[in-house]
Design a protein around this motif. Structure first.
Motif, PDB file in Angstrom:
ATOM      1  N   ILE A 190      11.193 -22.858  46.931  1.00 58.55           N
ATOM      2  CA  ILE A 190      12.171 -24.012  47.137  1.00 58.55           C
ATOM      3  C   ILE A 190      12.998 -23.624  47.782  1.00 58.55           C
ATOM      4  O   ILE A 190      13.628 -24.010  48.553  1.00 58.55           O
ATOM      5  N   ALA A 191      14.256 -23.041  47.822  1.00 58.88           N
ATOM      6  CA  ALA A 191      15.550 -23.055  47.913  1.00 58.88           C
ATOM      7  C   ALA A 191      15.062 -21.972  49.532  1.00 58.88           C
ATOM      8  O   ALA A 191      16.116 -22.880  50.419  1.00 58.88           O
ATOM      9  N   SER A 192      14.742 -21.048  49.595  1.00 55.41           N
ATOM     10  CA  SER A 192      14.361 -20.663  50.980  1.00 55.41           C
ATOM     11  C   SER A 192      13.986 -22.501  51.939  1.00 55.41           C
ATOM     12  O   SER A 192      14.291 -21.995  52.778  1.00 55.41           O
ATOM     13  N   LEU A 193      13.442 -22.807  51.520  1.00 55.60           N
ATOM     14  CA  LEU A 193      12.648 -24.004  52.742  1.00 55.60           C
ATOM     15  C   LEU A 193      13.259 -25.077  52.364  1.00 55.60           C
ATOM     16  O   LEU A 193      13.947 -25.781  53.821  1.00 55.60           O
ATOM     17  N   GLN A 194      14.491 -25.431  51.119  1.00 58.62           N
ATOM     18  CA  GLN A 194      15.787 -25.833  51.287  1.00 58.62           C
ATOM     19  C   GLN A 194      16.881 -25.330  52.608  1.00 58.62           C
ATOM     20  O   GLN A 194      16.795 -26.673  53.526  1.00 58.62           O
ATOM     21  N   ALA A 195      17.370 -24.613  52.700  1.00 56.07           N
ATOM     22  CA  ALA A 195      18.025 -24.194  53.708  1.00 56.07           C
ATOM     23  C   ALA A 195      17.326 -23.946  54.821  1.00 56.07           C
ATOM     24  O   ALA A 195      17.652 -24.164  55.788  1.00 56.07           O
ATOM     25  N   GLU A 196      16.444 -23.817  55.208  1.00 54.71           N
ATOM     26  CA  GLU A 196      15.863 -24.332  56.312  1.00 54.71           C
ATOM     27  C   GLU A 196      15.826 -25.801  56.778  1.00 54.71           C
ATOM     28  O   GLU A 196      16.045 -26.486  57.932  1.00 54.71           O
ATOM     29  N   ALA A 203      27.473 -21.207  54.836  1.00 57.85           N
ATOM     30  CA  ALA A 203      27.497 -20.488  54.492  1.00 57.85           C
ATOM     31  C   ALA A 203      26.280 -20.933  53.215  1.00 57.85           C
ATOM     32  O   ALA A 203      27.128 -20.426  52.304  1.00 57.85           O
ATOM     33  N   LEU A 204      25.346 -21.828  54.013  1.00 58.06           N
ATOM     34  CA  LEU A 204      24.994 -21.960  53.199  1.00 58.06           C
ATOM     35  C   LEU A 204      23.537 -20.447  52.446  1.00 58.06           C
ATOM     36  O   LEU A 204      23.106 -20.059  53.453  1.00 58.06           O
TER      37      LEU A 204
END
Length: 177
Positions: free
Chosen positions: A19-25, A41-42
């Motif tokens: 989830i975090a990886s998709l959100q950052a992308e 910095a994200l």
């Protein structure tokens, strides 16, 4: 004839890294003009900690994280919760607070399944209306939402970023009854 193994479900703690990886992308794609250098910095790891907390100990029992899956791979996620807008009824109005589909897998039905799961989850929590704030320039998501029965309700807002840029949003709504 074979059918794809696709679904949507409530998120599990093991899902937070994806989830975090998709959100950052997604944020890098969608908010580069608003967040600028802050995106450098994200870190998905930092976002994962927030998602872990959101899944394990939500602030409200009606706050839920959902994921769209293809087999065991997360292709999208959404956050639903009571709406906190000043003109909303927190008992009747639910909100899609975050909705992300992996850009490489858009158009494969994951968004439709996830949006339906959002509506079903909000309905199960006895909300009768749902709202969803979208960037005023996100024509693709707005077209997707309106094709699914969502419509603008006339509300709009501007969110100021630390960069000085402004994110303009419009609010869509749909009935859940």
């Amino acid at each position: 004839m074979t059918t794809a193994d696709v679904s949507a479900r409530l998120a599990w703690p093991d899902d937070v890294e994806a989830i975090a990886s998709l959100q950052a992308e997604s944020w890098r794609e969608s908010f580069a003009d608003v967040l600028g250098d802050q995106l450098d910095a994200l870190r998905p790891h930092d976002l994962a900690e927030r998602w872990r907390q959101t899944i394990a100990a939500p602030r409200d029992a009606r706050q839920r994280v959902l994921v769209a899956l293809e087999r065991a791979t997360i292709r999208g996620f959404a956050l639903v919760h009571p709406c906190h807008d000043e003109d909303s009824d927190p008992v009747a109005d639910g909100e899609i607070g975050e909705f992300v589909i992996d850009a490489r897998h858009r158009g494969a039905g994951h968004g439709s399944r996830l949006l339906q799961a959002c509506a079903d989850t909000l309905r199960a929590d006895r909300f009768t209306r749902a709202v969803w704030w979208l960037s005023s320039t996100d024509d693709a998501t707005r077209a997707f939402a309106t094709a699914a029965g969502w419509a603008p309700d006339g509300a709009h807002r501007e969110l100021a970023a630390e960069t000085g840029a402004t994110l303009r949003q419009v609010r869509l709504h749909t009935g859940l009854a």
